[in-house]
Design a protein around this motif. Structure first.
Motif, PDB file in Angstrom:
ATOM      1  N   MET A 206      -2.267  29.853  18.792  1.00 39.01           N
ATOM      2  CA  MET A 206      -2.975  30.890  18.052  1.00 39.01           C
ATOM      3  C   MET A 206      -3.258  30.398  16.635  1.00 39.01           C
ATOM      4  O   MET A 206      -2.388  29.849  15.970  1.00 39.01           O
ATOM      5  CB  MET A 206      -2.133  32.152  17.998  1.00 39.01           C
ATOM      6  N   MET A 207      -4.472  30.591  16.178  1.00 39.03           N
ATOM      7  CA  MET A 207      -4.841  30.167  14.835  1.00 39.03           C
ATOM      8  C   MET A 207      -4.489  31.251  13.832  1.00 39.03           C
ATOM      9  O   MET A 207      -4.505  32.439  14.145  1.00 39.03           O
ATOM     10  CB  MET A 207      -6.327  29.846  14.779  1.00 39.03           C
ATOM     11  N   ASN A 208      -4.188  30.817  12.621  1.00 34.91           N
ATOM     12  CA  ASN A 208      -3.854  31.729  11.538  1.00 34.91           C
ATOM     13  C   ASN A 208      -5.107  32.437  11.023  1.00 34.91           C
ATOM     14  O   ASN A 208      -6.230  32.024  11.304  1.00 34.91           O
ATOM     15  CB  ASN A 208      -3.201  30.950  10.398  1.00 34.91           C
ATOM     16  N   SER A 209      -4.894  33.473  10.216  1.00 33.75           N
ATOM     17  CA  SER A 209      -6.004  34.190   9.610  1.00 33.75           C
ATOM     18  C   SER A 209      -5.703  34.460   8.141  1.00 33.75           C
ATOM     19  O   SER A 209      -4.574  34.309   7.691  1.00 33.75           O
ATOM     20  CB  SER A 209      -6.274  35.502  10.355  1.00 33.75           C
ATOM     21  N   ILE A 210      -6.728  34.867   7.424  1.00 32.50           N
ATOM     22  CA  ILE A 210      -6.614  35.190   6.006  1.00 32.50           C
ATOM     23  C   ILE A 210      -5.767  36.459   5.858  1.00 32.50           C
ATOM     24  O   ILE A 210      -5.855  37.379   6.667  1.00 32.50           O
ATOM     25  CB  ILE A 210      -8.012  35.412   5.385  1.00 32.50           C
ATOM     26  N   VAL A 211      -4.980  36.512   4.796  1.00 35.21           N
ATOM     27  CA  VAL A 211      -4.194  37.700   4.458  1.00 35.21           C
ATOM     28  C   VAL A 211      -4.986  38.453   3.377  1.00 35.21           C
ATOM     29  O   VAL A 211      -5.170  37.950   2.275  1.00 35.21           O
ATOM     30  CB  VAL A 211      -2.796  37.311   3.936  1.00 35.21           C
ATOM     31  N   TRP A 212      -5.447  39.639   3.718  1.00 33.35           N
ATOM     32  CA  TRP A 212      -6.319  40.395   2.817  1.00 33.35           C
ATOM     33  C   TRP A 212      -5.570  41.505   2.090  1.00 33.35           C
ATOM     34  O   TRP A 212      -4.867  42.288   2.730  1.00 33.35           O
ATOM     35  CB  TRP A 212      -7.463  41.044   3.603  1.00 33.35           C
TER      36      TRP A 212
END
Length: 170
Positions: free
Chosen positions: A1-7
């Motif tokens: 699973m790829m990471n994502s931006i923390v908004w």
């Protein structure tokens, strides 16, 4: 699973006036190879024509968490603060994000610009950059075709990959 931006809550995509997302996956680079060229903001103008006049508040060359800095992009002066900064580590994605702003009252533009760099299996690296924008200038920008932010950030990504590949020391 790829990471994502923390908004941050107020800057989540879909809840702002404008949003762009650019990503590349490149063979032969690591997050370490790429990191130097993002954390040293003074290098940005060497590979991204829309960045200039970089000034870091502490006078050193590397961005640090909480750092206040300024630069010009697309000809606009931006004041910014580093909100997230995690250097590359084994099995952990590198992250850097800043809140930036320019203008007064009704012409104010607020942005949250984030980068995520992660090593993938088989010596590949993923570089993701996303930006959300709030304000009347962002509303107008969201309607422009082709989207200058989308194209500008792709140029930043392309320049980042090019400089990292050309200076790789393996």
């Amino acid at each position: 699973m790829m990471n994502s931006i923390v908004w941050p809550k107020n800057y989540q995509p879909g809840k702002t006036d404008n949003f762009v997302s650019n990503e590349v996956i490149v063979a032969g680079l690591t997050s370490q190879d790429v990191w130097l060229y993002l954390q040293n903001a003074y290098l940005w103008p060497s590979y991204y024509k829309n960045a200039s006049d970089v000034v870091l508040s502490h006078g050193k060359k590397y961005l640090v968490l909480g750092e206040k800095f300024s630069f010009k992009t697309f000809g606009f002066p931006i004041d910014a603060e580093i909100m997230e900064l995690n250097q590359p580590q084994e099995k952990t994605a590198a992250r850097i994000a800043w809140h930036g702003w320019t203008g007064e009252e009704d012409t104010r533009l607020d942005v949250y610009h984030a980068w995520l760099i992660e090593d993938l299996p088989d010596h590949w690296v993923r570089i993701l950059t996303q930006e959300t924008q709030i304000g009347l200038p962002a509303q107008a920008l969201a309607k422009v075709r082709p989207n200058p932010m989308l194209n500008g950030h792709q140029a930043w990504l392309d320049g980042l990959v090019e400089i990292a590949l050309s200076n790789k020391t393996n």
